[in-house]
Design a protein around this motif. Structure first.
Motif, PDB file in Angstrom:
ATOM      1  N   ASP A  12       0.837  -1.186   0.000  1.00 43.00           N
ATOM      2  CA  ASP A  12       0.000   0.000   0.000  1.00 43.00           C
ATOM      3  C   ASP A  12       0.881   1.248   0.000  1.00 43.00           C
ATOM      4  O   ASP A  12       1.689   1.450   0.902  1.00 43.00           O
ATOM      5  CB  ASP A  12      -0.901  -0.024   1.229  1.00 43.00           C
ATOM      6  CG  ASP A  12      -1.934   1.080   1.219  1.00 43.00           C
ATOM      7  OD1 ASP A  12      -1.538   2.257   1.168  1.00 43.00           O
ATOM      8  OD2 ASP A  12      -3.133   0.772   1.291  1.00 43.00           O
ATOM      9  N   ALA A  13       0.700   2.102  -1.003  1.00 43.46           N
ATOM     10  CA  ALA A  13       1.551   3.290  -1.151  1.00 43.46           C
ATOM     11  C   ALA A  13       1.383   4.248   0.017  1.00 43.46           C
ATOM     12  O   ALA A  13       2.346   4.897   0.441  1.00 43.46           O
ATOM     13  CB  ALA A  13       1.235   4.000  -2.465  1.00 43.46           C
ATOM     14  N   ALA A  14       0.177   4.348   0.549  1.00 46.05           N
ATOM     15  CA  ALA A  14      -0.055   5.250   1.678  1.00 46.05           C
ATOM     16  C   ALA A  14       0.681   4.764   2.923  1.00 46.05           C
ATOM     17  O   ALA A  14       1.233   5.566   3.685  1.00 46.05           O
ATOM     18  CB  ALA A  14      -1.558   5.361   1.962  1.00 46.05           C
ATOM     19  N   VAL A  15       0.699   3.449   3.116  1.00 49.61           N
ATOM     20  CA  VAL A  15       1.435   2.885   4.255  1.00 49.61           C
ATOM     21  C   VAL A  15       2.924   3.155   4.099  1.00 49.61           C
ATOM     22  O   VAL A  15       3.602   3.550   5.050  1.00 49.61           O
ATOM     23  CB  VAL A  15       1.173   1.367   4.376  1.00 49.61           C
ATOM     24  CG1 VAL A  15       2.068   0.751   5.451  1.00 49.61           C
ATOM     25  CG2 VAL A  15      -0.289   1.092   4.698  1.00 49.61           C
ATOM     26  N   VAL A  16       3.429   2.968   2.892  1.00 45.84           N
ATOM     27  CA  VAL A  16       4.861   3.185   2.642  1.00 45.84           C
ATOM     28  C   VAL A  16       5.239   4.643   2.882  1.00 45.84           C
ATOM     29  O   VAL A  16       6.269   4.939   3.504  1.00 45.84           O
ATOM     30  CB  VAL A  16       5.221   2.757   1.206  1.00 45.84           C
ATOM     31  CG1 VAL A  16       6.641   3.178   0.856  1.00 45.84           C
ATOM     32  CG2 VAL A  16       5.057   1.245   1.049  1.00 45.84           C
ATOM     33  N   ALA A  17       4.413   5.569   2.417  1.00 47.22           N
ATOM     34  CA  ALA A  17       4.707   6.992   2.591  1.00 47.22           C
ATOM     35  C   ALA A  17       4.705   7.368   4.074  1.00 47.22           C
ATOM     36  O   ALA A  17       5.610   8.055   4.555  1.00 47.22           O
ATOM     37  CB  ALA A  17       3.691   7.841   1.829  1.00 47.22           C
TER      38      ALA A  17
END
Length: 291
Positions: A12-17
């Motif tokens: 998940d890109a939001a988790v990574v950010a």
């Protein structure tokens, strides 16, 4: 490293950010605590039978980092240098924490140490952060998004190599004894063919040096996995090639059960050249040294 496995889904890109911001803040808070703690008397004790050490600063830094990670991502698993593995409801996400990489240096008064934090998804590092408390510098990378430091993006491959012989960093795992014939042969071969071979006792800083282009290559023999994901991800994202001792690309995925990882890292043809040296080192025999 595990081979033959494929990530089932993209993280998940939001988790990574969010994880990147949290990891940077946690590493820098831990680094500040280490700097402040060095003003007090250092408490050093042995850890295990392989000569490793632990101090109250290792434990303090790890507590700070774990608190930050648990507050932000309570379901994530954690693998920490001092306290081991902490399970989570979302085991596909696992943080790998080296709260003080360079404890042996601190114990003898050398200001060469770092803090490393990585987040892995299905075993593959997706976020890596390295902080150097003595200079208050931080480097970080996101898988597929590049590597960055205090002066912007890191592009190791952009540097030209003009030295007649490479400057290399060397790492051997704590489980490697002084009489290990492979380590002896490798060290002698590398030293005979390099301008200089350095051993910092803080592998994360070696990864930063090769990523920035300060040194040409990095050789690891039976290296531990705790400091590998953060450093290697930053190196990969800066353009560094990482291979095994045969010169084949090293699998990115981390397996905590690995007894040690052999790797070669560098720009351009450096890993290929190092693989040839590793092959020649197999024929080196060292005698007359105490076991």
């Amino acid at each position: 490293m595990r081979s033959g496995e494929i990530m089932n889904e993209a993280p998940d890109a939001a988790v990574v950010a969010s994880a990147t911001d949290i990891a940077i803040a946690a590493a820098e808070e831990a680094g500040a605590a280490i700097r402040a703690g060095l003003r007090e008397a250092l408490q050093v004790r042995a850890k295990g039978a392989d000569g490793d050490l632990v101090t109250q600063l290792d434990l303090l830094a790890e507590d700070i980092i774990l608190r930050r990670l648990r507050e932000a991502f309570p379901g994530h698993a954690i693998l920490a240098e001092e306290s081991g593995r902490h399970g989570g409801a979302q085991d596909s996400w696992c943080w790998v924490v080296d709260p003080l990489d360079g404890t042996n240096n601190i114990a003898v008064g050398l200001p060469v140490y770092s803090v490393g934090i990585a987040l892995c998804h299905a075993g593959t590092p997706v976020v890596g952060v390295v902080h150097e408390p003595t200079t208050d510098r931080t480097w970080w990378a996101v898988r597929g998004g590049g590597a960055f430091g205090p002066h912007g993006r890191i592009r190791g491959l952009a540097r030209e190599r003009k030295r007649s012989a490479p400057t290399l960093a060397w790492l051997q795992g704590y489980s490697v004894g002084s009489a290990d014939p492979v380590a002896r042969g490798l060290r002698l071969t590398l030293e005979a063919n390099a301008r200089r071979v350095i051993q910092l006792w803080s592998p994360l800083l070696c990864w930063m040096m090769v990523s920035r282009g300060d040194i040409d290559g990095f050789v690891g023999y039976r290296a531990g996995v705790i400091d590998l994901p953060a450093g290697s991800l930053i190196a990969r994202e800066s353009g560094i090639r990482i291979t095994d001792f045969d010169g084949a690309p090293l699998d990115e995925r981390i397996d905590p059960a690995d007894g040690g990882v052999d790797f070669l890292a560098g720009t351009g043809e450096i890993p290929h050249d190092l693989a040839l040296l590793v092959k020649s080192a197999a024929d080196v025999r060292v005698s007359g040294l105490a076991r």
